[in-house]
Design a protein around this motif. Structure first.
Motif, short mmCIF file in Angstrom:
data_model
loop_
_atom_site.label_atom_id
_atom_site.label_comp_id
_atom_site.label_asym_id
_atom_site.label_seq_id
_atom_site.Cartn_x
_atom_site.Cartn_y
_atom_site.Cartn_z
N PHE A 174 0.83 -1.20 0.00
CA PHE A 174 0.00 0.00 0.00
C PHE A 174 0.86 1.25 0.00
O PHE A 174 0.43 2.31 0.46
N TYR A 175 2.08 1.16 -0.53
CA TYR A 175 3.00 2.29 -0.52
C TYR A 175 2.34 3.52 -1.16
O TYR A 175 1.84 3.45 -2.29
N ASN A 176 2.31 4.62 -0.41
CA ASN A 176 1.78 5.90 -0.87
C ASN A 176 0.30 5.84 -1.29
O ASN A 176 -0.18 6.69 -2.04
N ALA A 177 -0.43 4.85 -0.82
CA ALA A 177 -1.86 4.73 -1.14
C ALA A 177 -2.68 5.65 -0.23
O ALA A 177 -2.23 6.07 0.84
N ASP A 178 -3.88 5.98 -0.65
CA ASP A 178 -4.79 6.81 0.13
C ASP A 178 -5.95 5.96 0.63
O ASP A 178 -6.84 5.61 -0.15
N LEU A 179 -5.90 5.59 1.91
CA LEU A 179 -6.95 4.79 2.53
C LEU A 179 -7.85 5.63 3.44
O LEU A 179 -8.43 5.14 4.39
N THR A 180 -8.00 6.90 3.12
CA THR A 180 -8.82 7.81 3.91
C THR A 180 -10.23 7.24 4.05
O THR A 180 -10.90 6.96 3.04
N GLY A 181 -10.67 7.05 5.30
CA GLY A 181 -12.03 6.59 5.56
C GLY A 181 -12.30 5.13 5.21
O GLY A 181 -13.44 4.69 5.25
N ALA A 182 -11.28 4.37 4.87
CA ALA A 182 -11.47 2.96 4.50
C ALA A 182 -11.91 2.14 5.71
O ALA A 182 -11.50 2.40 6.83
N ASP A 183 -12.74 1.14 5.47
CA ASP A 183 -13.20 0.25 6.53
C ASP A 183 -12.44 -1.07 6.40
O ASP A 183 -12.71 -1.86 5.50
N LEU A 184 -11.48 -1.28 7.29
CA LEU A 184 -10.64 -2.47 7.29
C LEU A 184 -10.96 -3.38 8.47
O LEU A 184 -10.16 -4.24 8.84
N ALA A 185 -12.14 -3.21 9.05
CA ALA A 185 -12.54 -4.00 10.23
C ALA A 185 -12.49 -5.49 9.92
O ALA A 185 -13.03 -5.95 8.91
N GLY A 186 -11.79 -6.23 10.79
CA GLY A 186 -11.72 -7.68 10.64
C GLY A 186 -10.83 -8.17 9.51
O GLY A 186 -10.75 -9.36 9.27
N SER A 187 -10.18 -7.26 8.82
CA SER A 187 -9.33 -7.67 7.69
C SER A 187 -7.98 -8.16 8.17
O SER A 187 -7.56 -7.92 9.29
N SER A 188 -7.27 -8.87 7.30
CA SER A 188 -5.92 -9.32 7.60
C SER A 188 -4.94 -8.51 6.76
O SER A 188 -5.00 -8.52 5.53
N LEU A 189 -4.06 -7.79 7.45
CA LEU A 189 -3.02 -7.00 6.79
C LEU A 189 -1.64 -7.52 7.18
O LEU A 189 -0.65 -6.79 7.14
N SER A 190 -1.54 -8.78 7.53
CA SER A 190 -0.28 -9.37 7.98
C SER A 190 0.83 -9.10 6.97
O SER A 190 0.67 -9.34 5.78
N THR A 191 1.93 -8.58 7.47
CA THR A 191 3.15 -8.24 6.72
C THR A 191 2.90 -7.30 5.53
O THR A 191 3.65 -7.30 4.56
N ALA A 192 1.87 -6.48 5.61
CA ALA A 192 1.60 -5.50 4.56
C ALA A 192 2.52 -4.29 4.68
O ALA A 192 2.97 -3.95 5.77
N ASN A 193 2.80 -3.65 3.57
CA ASN A 193 3.60 -2.43 3.53
C ASN A 193 2.66 -1.23 3.55
O ASN A 193 1.92 -1.00 2.60
N LEU A 194 2.69 -0.46 4.66
CA LEU A 194 1.86 0.73 4.77
C LEU A 194 2.72 2.00 4.77
O LEU A 194 2.30 3.06 5.25
N TRP A 195 3.90 1.92 4.21
CA TRP A 195 4.82 3.04 4.16
C TRP A 195 4.19 4.20 3.39
O TRP A 195 3.70 4.01 2.27
N CYS A 196 4.17 5.39 3.97
CA CYS A 196 3.64 6.63 3.37
C CYS A 196 2.15 6.55 3.03
O CYS A 196 1.65 7.31 2.20
N THR A 197 1.42 5.64 3.65
CA THR A 197 0.00 5.48 3.39
C THR A 197 -0.82 6.47 4.22
O THR A 197 -0.56 6.65 5.39
N ASN A 198 -1.83 7.09 3.60
CA ASN A 198 -2.73 7.99 4.32
C ASN A 198 -3.82 7.14 4.95
O ASN A 198 -4.64 6.56 4.25
#
Length: 81
Positions: free
Chosen positions: A41-65
């Motif tokens: 998710f490098y430099n992605a815009d997740l503004t207001g995203a609903d990630l409830a109950g999701s699996s983000l194991s070992t995800a890259n959230l570098w510079c993510t909004n």
């Protein structure tokens, strides 16, 4: 999915392991109970995203909004960024 605009989509329960969301616009996307493991998710815009109950194991959230994103019950083991 590089630089894709998926704003407002409902991806509840989607299996999206290893997907590259680099520079993607994911505002208000519903990723409830989705498998986003190892996602980039490098430099992605997740503004207001609903990630409830999701699996983000070992995800890259570098510079993510993540402004206003909901991570209630999400698996975040090994997330970096």
């Amino acid at each position: 999915m590089f630089a894709a605009d998926l704003s407002g989509m409902d991806l509840t329960g989607a299996k999206l392991t290893d997907v590259n969301f680099w520079d993607a616009t994911l505002k208000n996307v519903k990723f409830t109970n989705a498998d986003l493991s190892r996602g980039n998710f490098y430099n992605a815009d997740l503004t207001g995203a609903d990630l409830a109950g999701s699996s983000l194991s070992t995800a890259n959230l570098w510079c993510t909004n993540l402004t206003g994103a909901n991570f209630h019950g999400a698996t975040l083991a090994g997330v970096f960024g």
